[in-house]
Design an enzyme around this catalytic site. Structure first.
Site, short mmCIF file in Angstrom:
data_model
loop_
_atom_site.label_atom_id
_atom_site.label_comp_id
_atom_site.label_asym_id
_atom_site.label_seq_id
_atom_site.Cartn_x
_atom_site.Cartn_y
_atom_site.Cartn_z
CG ASN A 1 7.71 61.44 34.74
OD1 ASN A 1 8.18 62.49 35.18
ND2 ASN A 1 7.68 60.31 35.44
CE LYS B 1 10.78 58.64 35.04
NZ LYS B 1 11.14 57.25 35.20
CG HIS C 1 6.46 57.80 39.02
ND1 HIS C 1 7.65 57.17 39.31
CD2 HIS C 1 6.33 57.76 37.68
CE1 HIS C 1 8.22 56.77 38.18
NE2 HIS C 1 7.43 57.12 37.17
CD GLU D 1 4.86 54.81 34.76
OE1 GLU D 1 5.17 55.28 33.67
OE2 GLU D 1 5.34 55.20 35.83
N GLY E 1 12.73 52.64 33.07
CA GLY E 1 14.09 53.14 32.94
C GLY E 1 15.07 52.16 32.31
CB SER F 1 11.51 50.56 28.83
OG SER F 1 12.24 50.52 30.04
N GLY G 1 9.01 58.29 30.12
CA GLY G 1 10.03 58.92 30.95
C GLY G 1 11.20 59.40 30.11
P1 PGA Z 1 10.84 55.36 31.41
O1 PGA Z 1 9.98 55.97 32.62
O2 PGA Z 1 10.09 55.65 30.13
O3 PGA Z 1 12.16 56.07 31.48
O4 PGA Z 1 10.96 53.90 31.65
C1 PGA Z 1 8.59 55.87 32.65
C2 PGA Z 1 8.09 56.45 33.93
O5 PGA Z 1 8.70 56.21 34.97
O6 PGA Z 1 7.08 57.17 33.94
#
Ligand code: PGA
Length: 260
Positions: free
Chosen positions: A9, A11, A103, A173, A179, A221, A242
């Site tokens: 993802n 983002k 999400h 999630e 994040g 994460s 992410g």
């Molecule tokens: P992250 O995001 O891997 O940066 O924690 C995952 C997500 O929000 O899909």
């Protein structure tokens, strides 16, 4: 054994078209060696159509990060006066194969549970693979996070005909784990417990056989160092990645780690 599904993802981490092309091409080159996993990338809308073309001859699936809750539903006039929205049909016709639905970063800016339900139905009716995200904001000792996740699943899936949900994917999630540094991710044993719970709810909403076929991914994460534990010990059918998916080396390492 079923192939693991690893979705990146992006983002807003990838901002420039040339960056998006370069990352997609790097993945395309290396993805040939990753026969034991299915790989998907969800770039921002503006890059979807171009990356679909670029990855035409590659097994990497291109999808989108979100979609409009408005569009065509049976027995309702299409609702098209929606400035800035992108419908499931548009994504499908642009070559997207999947879409992330609900999400937590979309829920945080106003996607209600009714909107998430509608998005899921729109995606399913358009023939896209919906990746439904669920996850609690925090963990309670009293176990309320289970109820929270159950309610998210039930409200999103309510009354959607089962035959439309054959491509459904669920991504667990937990918002508190998104994040952050890898050390903030969920512990594999807690993940395993939640995945079993999610399958139990799916078995009630769909049926046992159908529920067993739904891939349940983990996101929050994920890094090269922790990826393997989520699939090996946590029982995840794959990962929704992410930040680390915006870096070719890291994303490829995560893919390698999850197929060993
Ligand atoms: P992250 O995001 O891997 O940066 O924690 C995952 C997500 O929000 O899909």
């Amino acid at each position: 054994m079923k192939k693991k599904l690893i979705i990146g993802n992006w983002k807003m981490y990838i901002e420039r078209p040339d960056e998006a092309r370069a990352l997609a091409l790097q993945l395309k080159k290396k993805a040939r060696d990753s026969k034991k996993v299915d790989i998907g990338i969800a770039p921002p809308f503006v890059f979807v159509a171009e990356l679909v073309r670029l990855l035409e001859s590659s097994p990497i699936k291109v999808g989108a990060q979100a979609l409009s809750p408005y569009g065509a539903l049976p027995d309702a006039a299409p609702d098209k006066a929606r400035t800035g929205d992108v419908s499931a049909e548009m994504l499908k016709r642009s070559g997207a194969l999947f879409v992330i639905v609900g999400h937590s970063e979309r829920r945080a800016v106003g996607d209600t549970k009714d909107a998430v339900h509608s998005e899921l139905e729109q995606a399913a009716r358009a023939g896209l693979m919906p990746v439904l995200c669920v996850g609690e904001r925090e963990r309670e000792h009293s176990g309320e996070h289970f109820e929270f996740v159950e309610e998210q699943l039930r409200s999103a899936l309510k009354d959607i005909p089962k035959n439309l949900l054959k491509k459904l994917v669920v991504a667990y999630e937990p918002v508190w784990a998104i994040g952050k540094e890898g050390s903030s991710a969920i512990r594999p044993e807690l993940l395993e417990e939640m995945i079993i719970f999610i399958r139990k709810v799916l078995a009630e909403v769909l049926d046992r056989q159908a529920a067993l076929k739904v891939p349940v991914l983990y996101g929050g994460s994920v890094e090269p160092a922790n990826a393997r534990a989520f699939v090996d010990e946590g029982g995840a059918s794959g990962l929704l990645v992410g930040r680390a998916s915006a870096n070719a080396e890291q994303f490829l390492e995560i893919i390698r780690a999850s197929q060993n």
